[in-house]
Design a protein around this motif. Sequence first.
Motif, PDB file in Angstrom:
ATOM      1  N   ARG A 194       0.834  -1.197   0.000  1.00 65.21           N
ATOM      2  CA  ARG A 194       0.000   0.000   0.000  1.00 65.21           C
ATOM      3  C   ARG A 194       0.870   1.248   0.000  1.00 65.21           C
ATOM      4  O   ARG A 194       1.963   1.248   0.542  1.00 65.21           O
ATOM      5  CB  ARG A 194      -0.923  -0.012   1.220  1.00 65.21           C
ATOM      6  N   ARG A 195       0.343   2.315  -0.608  1.00 67.14           N
ATOM      7  CA  ARG A 195       1.066   3.576  -0.704  1.00 67.14           C
ATOM      8  C   ARG A 195       0.662   4.482   0.453  1.00 67.14           C
ATOM      9  O   ARG A 195      -0.303   5.234   0.341  1.00 67.14           O
ATOM     10  CB  ARG A 195       0.741   4.268  -2.034  1.00 67.14           C
TER      11      ARG A 195
ATOM     12  N   VAL B 158      -6.784   6.882  -1.298  1.00 66.15           N
ATOM     13  CA  VAL B 158      -7.555   5.743  -1.789  1.00 66.15           C
ATOM     14  C   VAL B 158      -8.145   6.147  -3.130  1.00 66.15           C
ATOM     15  O   VAL B 158      -8.818   7.177  -3.231  1.00 66.15           O
ATOM     16  CB  VAL B 158      -8.686   5.356  -0.803  1.00 66.15           C
ATOM     17  N   HIS B 159      -7.860   5.346  -4.151  1.00 65.38           N
ATOM     18  CA  HIS B 159      -8.402   5.599  -5.491  1.00 65.38           C
ATOM     19  C   HIS B 159      -9.295   4.429  -5.880  1.00 65.38           C
ATOM     20  O   HIS B 159      -8.834   3.301  -5.991  1.00 65.38           O
ATOM     21  CB  HIS B 159      -7.279   5.755  -6.518  1.00 65.38           C
TER      22      HIS B 159
ATOM     23  N   VAL C 134      -4.610   2.223  -1.200  1.00 62.69           N
ATOM     24  CA  VAL C 134      -4.900   1.221  -2.233  1.00 62.69           C
ATOM     25  C   VAL C 134      -5.553   1.866  -3.450  1.00 62.69           C
ATOM     26  O   VAL C 134      -6.157   2.925  -3.369  1.00 62.69           O
ATOM     27  CB  VAL C 134      -5.794   0.055  -1.724  1.00 62.69           C
ATOM     28  N   VAL C 135      -5.401   1.177  -4.574  1.00 59.21           N
ATOM     29  CA  VAL C 135      -6.044   1.563  -5.823  1.00 59.21           C
ATOM     30  C   VAL C 135      -6.930   0.403  -6.245  1.00 59.21           C
ATOM     31  O   VAL C 135      -6.467  -0.739  -6.318  1.00 59.21           O
ATOM     32  CB  VAL C 135      -5.003   1.857  -6.929  1.00 59.21           C
ATOM     33  N   ILE C 136      -8.203   0.698  -6.503  1.00 61.63           N
ATOM     34  CA  ILE C 136      -9.134  -0.293  -7.032  1.00 61.63           C
ATOM     35  C   ILE C 136      -9.386   0.105  -8.472  1.00 61.63           C
ATOM     36  O   ILE C 136      -9.933   1.172  -8.750  1.00 61.63           O
ATOM     37  CB  ILE C 136     -10.441  -0.335  -6.211  1.00 61.63           C
ATOM     38  N   GLY C 137      -8.954  -0.723  -9.408  1.00 58.66           N
ATOM     39  CA  GLY C 137      -8.994  -0.398 -10.831  1.00 58.66           C
ATOM     40  C   GLY C 137     -10.400  -0.323 -11.410  1.00 58.66           C
ATOM     41  O   GLY C 137     -11.357  -0.874 -10.853  1.00 58.66           O
TER      42      GLY C 137
ATOM     43  N   LYS D 279      -4.783  -4.432  -0.398  1.00 59.51           N
ATOM     44  CA  LYS D 279      -3.811  -4.222  -1.466  1.00 59.51           C
ATOM     45  C   LYS D 279      -4.569  -3.818  -2.717  1.00 59.51           C
ATOM     46  O   LYS D 279      -5.801  -3.869  -2.753  1.00 59.51           O
ATOM     47  CB  LYS D 279      -2.967  -5.475  -1.705  1.00 59.51           C
ATOM     48  N   ASP D 280      -3.824  -3.411  -3.747  1.00 61.23           N
ATOM     49  CA  ASP D 280      -4.450  -2.955  -4.987  1.00 61.23           C
ATOM     50  C   ASP D 280      -5.310  -4.045  -5.622  1.00 61.23           C
ATOM     51  O   ASP D 280      -5.003  -5.238  -5.505  1.00 61.23           O
ATOM     52  CB  ASP D 280      -3.381  -2.521  -5.988  1.00 61.23           C
TER      53      ASP D 280
ATOM     54  N   PRO E 136      -6.698  -5.212  -9.296  1.00 57.38           N
ATOM     55  CA  PRO E 136      -6.511  -4.973 -10.740  1.00 57.38           C
ATOM     56  C   PRO E 136      -7.829  -4.610 -11.427  1.00 57.38           C
ATOM     57  O   PRO E 136      -8.900  -5.113 -11.066  1.00 57.38           O
ATOM     58  CB  PRO E 136      -5.993  -6.316 -11.265  1.00 57.38           C
TER      59      PRO E 136
END
Length: 185
Positions: free
Chosen positions: A2-3, A107-108, A125-128, A141-142, A144
């Motif tokens: 995570r960022r 958070v994206h 986290v990034v949720i695509g 975690k991210d 995809p």
Amino acid sequence: MRRTKRYPVEGANSLWQVYKTVSFWKVAKNFIIIQIARYTPFIGMKNWLYRTFLGMKVGDRTSFALMVMPDTMFPELINVGQNSVIGYNTTILAHEYLIKEYRLGEVHIGSEVMIGANSTILPGVVIGDGAIVSAGTLVHKDVPAGSFVGGNPMRIIYTAEQLARRWADDPIYGTGVSDLSGKRN
């Protein structure tokens, strides 16, 4: 990974020192706005409250269900794309207060994302785009783009390619949907 950005503290745990890291008045205002939004059935009003008073970035036609709990201390670190659904009682965190440090992370959440009820999204986290998060998932975690994830700990249940094959003949989710309006090719 995570960022998150880490901020060490000395002495008492970081939550004990919370008002050294964020203004009491900011938290009080955010808490009131979030509580109003949690209980209002008007999706447009929720989005307006989040954008106007909390500084969240919320895309067009995004829906927050009842009881969604955005981060009370740092909601401005939350970004949600367009036409996404955030399910009932989901928590979106942009902070973590630990013993010797606190962490902040944006958070994206992409466009056309479905977050199932009672999920928790951790900071950084990034949720695509087009992802699906099963109900009750801990997003640590991210995720995809286009994948289907679930569980605690979260794992990928279907990749975007596997999901496309499963839905190829589905009249609603199958191939042929070209844009956010839902018009078929």
